[in-house]
Design a protein around this motif. Structure first.
Motif, PDB file in Angstrom:
ATOM      1  N   UNK A 213       0.818  -1.210   0.000  1.00 22.42           N
ATOM      2  CA  UNK A 213       0.000   0.000   0.000  1.00 22.42           C
ATOM      3  C   UNK A 213       0.852   1.260   0.000  1.00 22.42           C
ATOM      4  N   UNK A 214       1.920   1.269   0.763  1.00 23.84           N
ATOM      5  CA  UNK A 214       2.768   2.464   0.833  1.00 23.84           C
ATOM      6  C   UNK A 214       3.359   2.783  -0.533  1.00 23.84           C
ATOM      7  N   UNK A 215       3.789   1.749  -1.269  1.00 24.18           N
ATOM      8  CA  UNK A 215       4.357   1.969  -2.598  1.00 24.18           C
ATOM      9  C   UNK A 215       3.295   2.450  -3.584  1.00 24.18           C
ATOM     10  N   UNK A 216       2.084   1.903  -3.461  1.00 28.15           N
ATOM     11  CA  UNK A 216       0.985   2.336  -4.338  1.00 28.15           C
ATOM     12  C   UNK A 216       0.674   3.814  -4.112  1.00 28.15           C
ATOM     13  N   UNK A 217       0.585   4.220  -2.852  1.00 28.79           N
ATOM     14  CA  UNK A 217       0.262   5.609  -2.543  1.00 28.79           C
ATOM     15  C   UNK A 217       1.388   6.551  -2.970  1.00 28.79           C
ATOM     16  N   UNK A 218       2.625   6.099  -2.831  1.00 28.63           N
ATOM     17  CA  UNK A 218       3.759   6.924  -3.259  1.00 28.63           C
ATOM     18  C   UNK A 218       3.736   7.121  -4.777  1.00 28.63           C
ATOM     19  N   UNK A 219       3.421   6.046  -5.513  1.00 33.49           N
ATOM     20  CA  UNK A 219       3.329   6.165  -6.974  1.00 33.49           C
ATOM     21  C   UNK A 219       2.182   7.096  -7.363  1.00 33.49           C
ATOM     22  N   UNK A 220       1.049   6.965  -6.657  1.00 32.11           N
ATOM     23  CA  UNK A 220      -0.081   7.880  -6.876  1.00 32.11           C
ATOM     24  C   UNK A 220       0.348   9.327  -6.694  1.00 32.11           C
ATOM     25  N   UNK A 221       1.115   9.591  -5.635  1.00 30.32           N
ATOM     26  CA  UNK A 221       1.591  10.954  -5.375  1.00 30.32           C
ATOM     27  C   UNK A 221       2.429  11.480  -6.535  1.00 30.32           C
ATOM     28  N   UNK A 222       3.192  10.580  -7.162  1.00 27.50           N
ATOM     29  CA  UNK A 222       3.998  10.997  -8.306  1.00 27.50           C
ATOM     30  C   UNK A 222       3.153  11.469  -9.463  1.00 27.50           C
ATOM     31  N   UNK A 223       2.001  10.816  -9.682  1.00 29.12           N
ATOM     32  CA  UNK A 223       1.127  11.220 -10.786  1.00 29.12           C
ATOM     33  C   UNK A 223       0.433  12.543 -10.512  1.00 29.12           C
ATOM     34  N   UNK A 224       0.330  12.939  -9.246  1.00 25.46           N
ATOM     35  CA  UNK A 224      -0.256  14.238  -8.923  1.00 25.46           C
ATOM     36  C   UNK A 224       0.816  15.301  -8.706  1.00 25.46           C
ATOM     37  N   UNK A 225       2.067  14.940  -8.968  1.00 28.27           N
ATOM     38  CA  UNK A 225       3.201  15.850  -8.701  1.00 28.27           C
ATOM     39  C   UNK A 225       3.171  16.348  -7.259  1.00 28.27           C
ATOM     40  N   UNK A 226       2.740  15.463  -6.349  1.00 28.13           N
ATOM     41  CA  UNK A 226       2.584  15.825  -4.933  1.00 28.13           C
ATOM     42  C   UNK A 226       1.710  17.069  -4.767  1.00 28.13           C
ATOM     43  N   UNK A 227       0.721  17.181  -5.625  1.00 34.67           N
ATOM     44  CA  UNK A 227      -0.256  18.282  -5.598  1.00 34.67           C
ATOM     45  C   UNK A 227       0.418  19.647  -5.783  1.00 34.67           C
ATOM     46  N   UNK A 228       1.480  19.650  -6.553  1.00 35.00           N
ATOM     47  CA  UNK A 228       2.213  20.876  -6.886  1.00 35.00           C
ATOM     48  C   UNK A 228       1.984  21.163  -8.368  1.00 35.00           C
ATOM     49  N   UNK A 229       1.436  22.329  -8.689  1.00 38.29           N
ATOM     50  CA  UNK A 229       1.094  22.620 -10.084  1.00 38.29           C
ATOM     51  C   UNK A 229       2.144  23.438 -10.818  1.00 38.29           C
TER      52      UNK A 229
END
Length: 459
Positions: free
Chosen positions: A78-94
């Protein structure tokens, strides 16, 4: 021009607004892009991208388990899945999206945009003026159901469901639409005990019935408890989390996800000044021009036409083309007209099994007065057997017998999303079944189901 004078002002910096603005800027028009949150919008940070990033690892694990000989683990990291998800959102940085916009020649204006006059937009006290057009691309917001106690109880919407950084021990999901089923499966596969509450006999009521039935089977196979024919009435905080109760339902979860739909985001835009109602869709023609106004355009969810990211981007391209070229009543299927919104809207539900559909369901085709013939088949071809042991899927082709053309196609099964564009091309192109017979599917692929559908039709 002054610093606040533009040719075009686009309100809303999500994918739809970005496409409209990029189109007008590429056409040589000085364009401002106004956004009060993150450039990239809902899709980039709280919808399409993070939700699919949450779903994909579970699908990959399930797919591997269906092919003997592939070494797989027991569960997801789960931790790796969530970290990869964060990468697709650019850590919510636009910042990357801003760099793209500025590189495309757009002027990014931060703040809430409000229409204060003809071709005039107020952004935090700064009034921008457009010589050509203003385009509204503000998308949609969550539709909150009238549940007793909901306003006082903390709960998830789609934003929290796609951005959470810990797997809840249990999750109650209210709503059997696309968001509800996707997030129910994503979090169940990440280790949460999920209960999905739907008001009908099955989820996905807007699709062909067999699609919802197969997704229901898939959810239950993943351990999701699905409560059907339920009518939620109230929400309350209790020991252990949040309680959802009503007719046919009484469940408790650590978190409650309310996924009961969305509505056009037109509040606070000043649309009332021009005769429209805040909270309701802006009526537009196929060029995106708002009814009764020659300078105001809209595209995407805010119009209520086809509330999907890809259709909004398509409509935005039509808007941009219409503004640049001055098109008022373009021919259907021209670059300045979003004609496909009426008859050829594709959609994918990224559950396991997937659902992919385009055009009309059989019921909608009959309601439209078409002479309908329906062909149903199990997806049972060499390609599907090779793809996965025990492959289970279904296909439906809806044909207008007067013209012998496809008006609707639905697939449900593992990895059927990549099949739907062929159906979209056929419907948009008005391809007859007789001509489609000569589009020979490659062997051995799941696409061979097209041959079987046409044989079942009688060719």
């Amino acid at each position: 021009m002054t610093g606040d004078d533009f040719d075009v002002i686009v309100i809303g910096g999500g994918p739809v607004g970005e496409n409209a603005a990029a189109r007008t800027a590429a056409g040589g028009l000085r364009t401002a892009l106004v956004e009060h949150e993150r450039l990239g919008g809902e899709c980039s940070y709280w919808a399409c991208m993070p939700s699919k990033a949450l779903l994909r690892p579970g699908h990959a694990l399930a797919a591997a388990r269906r092919v003997p000989g592939v070494p797989v683990g027991e569960r997801l990291d789960a931790a790796a899945v969530l970290k990869r998800r964060d990468g697709f959102t650019s850590d919510w940085d636009d910042s990357g999206q801003v760099a793209w916009a500025e590189g495309a020649g757009l002027t990014v204006v931060r703040g809430h945009g409000e229409l204060v006059g003809e071709r005039r937009v107020d952004v935090g006290g700064r009034v921008l003026t457009a010589s050509r057009a203003v385009v509204v691309c503000t998308g949609s917001v969550v539709r909150t159901p009238p549940l007793e106690g909901l306003a006082e109880v903390p709960h998830w919407t789609s934003r929290e469901a796609t951005s959470a950084h810990e797997v809840p021990s249990s999750l109650v999901v209210l709503g059997g639409g696309v968001v509800g089923v996707e997030m129910a499966q994503a979090w169940a596969r990440l280790g949460s005990a999920v209960t999905l509450v739907v008001s009908g006999e099955r989820p996905l009521p807007a699709f062909e019935p067999f699609a919802g039935e197969l997704v229901l089977e898939g959810l239950r196979a993943d351990g999701v408890e699905v409560v059907t024919n339920a009518r939620a009435r109230s929400v309350s905080l209790v020991a252990g989390g949040t309680r959802l109760s009503g007719d046919g339902v009484d469940v408790v979860g650590e978190h409650l996800l309310v996924a009961t739909g969305r509505r056009p985001a037109t509040e606070g835009l000043g649309v009332e000044r021009f005769g429209f109602t805040a909270g309701e869709a802006l009526p537009v023609d196929d060029t995106g021009r708002v009814a009764g106004l020659d300078w105001l355009y809209a595209a995407g969810d805010v119009t209520g036409r086809a509330p999907l990211t890809h259709q909004g981007k398509y409509a935005a391209r039509a808007v941009g083309t219409a503004i640049v070229t001055g098109a008022v009543s373009p021919e259907p299927w021209s670059a300045a007209a979003a004609t496909a919104d009426h008859t050829a809207v594709p959609q994918v539900v990224f559950t396991d099994p997937e659902v992919a559909a385009v055009g009309r369901t059989a019921a909608k085709a009959r309601e439209a007065g078409l002479e309908v013939r329906v062909v149903d088949l199990d997806i049972a071809v060499a390609g599907s057997a090779l793809h996965a042991d025990g492959y289970r899927g279904k296909a439906r082709m809806v044909v207008d017998e007067r013209t012998r053309t496809l008006v609707g196609v639905t697939f449900a099964g593992p990895d059927v999303a990549e099949l739907i564009h062929a159906a979209t091309v056929a419907i948009v192109g008005g391809v007859t079944v007789d001509r489609l017979w000569h589009a020979v599917p490659s062997y051995p692929t799941i696409s061979e189901v097209w041959l079987r559908l046409l044989e079942a039709y009688g060719l």
